[in-house]
Write a protein that holds these residues in place. Sequence first.
Motif, mmCIF file in Angstrom:
data_model
loop_
_atom_site.group_PDB
_atom_site.id
_atom_site.type_symbol
_atom_site.label_atom_id
_atom_site.label_comp_id
_atom_site.label_asym_id
_atom_site.label_seq_id
_atom_site.Cartn_x
_atom_site.Cartn_y
_atom_site.Cartn_z
ATOM 1 N N LEU A 226 5.683 4.082 -9.255
ATOM 2 C CA LEU A 226 6.411 4.548 -8.159
ATOM 3 C C LEU A 226 8.085 4.820 -8.227
ATOM 4 O O LEU A 226 8.855 5.329 -7.556
ATOM 5 C CB LEU A 226 6.239 3.819 -6.726
ATOM 6 C CG LEU A 226 4.986 4.157 -5.910
ATOM 7 C CD1 LEU A 226 4.644 2.999 -5.117
ATOM 8 C CD2 LEU A 226 4.692 5.647 -5.819
ATOM 9 N N TRP A 227 8.473 3.900 -9.200
ATOM 10 C CA TRP A 227 9.873 3.887 -9.418
ATOM 11 C C TRP A 227 10.429 5.212 -9.861
ATOM 12 O O TRP A 227 11.409 5.713 -9.636
ATOM 13 C CB TRP A 227 10.157 2.945 -10.669
ATOM 14 C CG TRP A 227 10.088 1.458 -10.336
ATOM 15 C CD1 TRP A 227 9.397 0.965 -9.104
ATOM 16 C CD2 TRP A 227 10.272 0.490 -11.405
ATOM 17 N NE1 TRP A 227 9.468 -0.268 -9.422
ATOM 18 C CE2 TRP A 227 9.592 -0.645 -10.847
ATOM 19 C CE3 TRP A 227 10.821 0.406 -12.695
ATOM 20 C CZ2 TRP A 227 9.933 -1.889 -11.287
ATOM 21 C CZ3 TRP A 227 10.858 -0.806 -13.163
ATOM 22 C CH2 TRP A 227 10.537 -1.937 -12.691
ATOM 23 N N ALA B 166 -2.226 -2.811 -9.825
ATOM 24 C CA ALA B 166 -1.049 -2.727 -8.660
ATOM 25 C C ALA B 166 0.207 -2.684 -9.294
ATOM 26 O O ALA B 166 1.060 -2.098 -8.889
ATOM 27 C CB ALA B 166 -1.425 -3.802 -7.878
ATOM 28 N N ALA B 167 0.415 -3.570 -10.372
ATOM 29 C CA ALA B 167 1.704 -3.627 -10.911
ATOM 30 C C ALA B 167 2.273 -2.011 -11.530
ATOM 31 O O ALA B 167 3.168 -1.810 -11.445
ATOM 32 C CB ALA B 167 1.953 -4.720 -11.934
ATOM 33 N N ASP C 138 0.992 0.880 -10.763
ATOM 34 C CA ASP C 138 1.033 1.775 -9.460
ATOM 35 C C ASP C 138 2.338 1.619 -9.162
ATOM 36 O O ASP C 138 3.148 2.555 -8.754
ATOM 37 C CB ASP C 138 0.084 1.585 -8.939
ATOM 38 C CG ASP C 138 -1.100 2.274 -9.224
ATOM 39 O OD1 ASP C 138 -1.349 2.821 -10.131
ATOM 40 O OD2 ASP C 138 -2.127 1.600 -8.544
ATOM 41 N N SER C 139 2.929 0.344 -8.877
ATOM 42 C CA SER C 139 4.385 -0.004 -8.367
ATOM 43 C C SER C 139 5.556 0.593 -9.221
ATOM 44 O O SER C 139 6.426 1.163 -8.954
ATOM 45 C CB SER C 139 4.487 -1.539 -8.160
ATOM 46 O OG SER C 139 5.715 -1.712 -7.662
ATOM 47 N N VAL D 34 11.640 0.331 -3.636
ATOM 48 C CA VAL D 34 10.305 0.763 -3.545
ATOM 49 C C VAL D 34 9.707 -0.207 -2.573
ATOM 50 O O VAL D 34 8.997 0.606 -1.785
ATOM 51 C CB VAL D 34 9.629 1.122 -4.943
ATOM 52 C CG1 VAL D 34 8.376 1.446 -4.500
ATOM 53 C CG2 VAL D 34 10.197 2.191 -5.779
ATOM 54 N N ARG D 35 9.607 -1.332 -2.659
ATOM 55 C CA ARG D 35 8.719 -2.183 -1.808
ATOM 56 C C ARG D 35 9.228 -2.089 -0.419
ATOM 57 O O ARG D 35 8.388 -2.004 0.515
ATOM 58 C CB ARG D 35 8.831 -3.665 -2.405
ATOM 59 C CG ARG D 35 7.891 -3.799 -3.761
ATOM 60 C CD ARG D 35 8.052 -5.091 -4.431
ATOM 61 N NE ARG D 35 7.479 -6.198 -3.610
ATOM 62 C CZ ARG D 35 7.819 -7.415 -3.214
ATOM 63 N NH1 ARG D 35 9.270 -7.767 -4.020
ATOM 64 N NH2 ARG D 35 7.321 -8.221 -2.466
ATOM 65 N N ARG E 162 8.500 1.526 1.137
ATOM 66 C CA ARG E 162 6.783 1.498 1.540
ATOM 67 C C ARG E 162 6.748 0.672 2.840
ATOM 68 O O ARG E 162 5.959 1.087 3.784
ATOM 69 C CB ARG E 162 6.072 0.933 0.437
ATOM 70 C CG ARG E 162 5.982 1.938 -0.819
ATOM 71 C CD ARG E 162 5.075 1.346 -1.944
ATOM 72 N NE ARG E 162 3.533 1.491 -1.429
ATOM 73 C CZ ARG E 162 2.779 0.683 -1.987
ATOM 74 N NH1 ARG E 162 2.985 -0.055 -2.824
ATOM 75 N NH2 ARG E 162 1.574 1.056 -1.455
ATOM 76 N N ASN F 60 12.635 -2.326 -8.026
ATOM 77 C CA ASN F 60 11.270 -2.632 -7.528
ATOM 78 C C ASN F 60 11.512 -3.118 -5.917
ATOM 79 O O ASN F 60 10.529 -2.463 -5.059
ATOM 80 C CB ASN F 60 10.688 -3.757 -8.348
ATOM 81 C CG ASN F 60 9.526 -4.267 -8.059
ATOM 82 O OD1 ASN F 60 8.804 -3.929 -6.988
ATOM 83 N ND2 ASN F 60 9.143 -5.272 -8.631
#
Length: 137
Positions: A16-17, A9-10, A12-13, A95-96, A99, A92
């Motif tokens: 996304l950056w 998950a980290a 993938d996050s 992106v969060r 989403r 970070n």
Amino acid sequence: MSDIGRLRAARDSVLLWFAPARVQDEGTTPDYRFSLANERTFLAWIRTALALIGGGFAVDQFLTDHLTHWARLVLSLGLLAAGVACTLRAVNHWVRCERAMRLGTNLPVSRFPAALAVVVAVLAIAMVTVVLAGWAG
């Protein structure tokens, strides 16, 4: 969630950056005003990071006669590290939030602003202490 699941998950996050178009594949497009507000928040975090990094360089370069080598090193590295952390956290968080807005979920909460405030306060107290000690000595 397992440790491997958290690592994925980290990863993938972070991916996304560098591929923000992938964020657009999720959910629905939010009101542009919210996306632009999210971007302004990102830029505010970047300005904060630049100020911390600039302060780290300033301590190292301009306080050579007033501070011991170790005091300069600790203070400048602390400011530089806070600037790096702020920069990484900015992207970070952007992106969060993007989403979350696209998925219609609550915006993510974070302890980072409080942690950054504590780090900056501790560094500021250390700087005041070192400066006062230099004036007294």
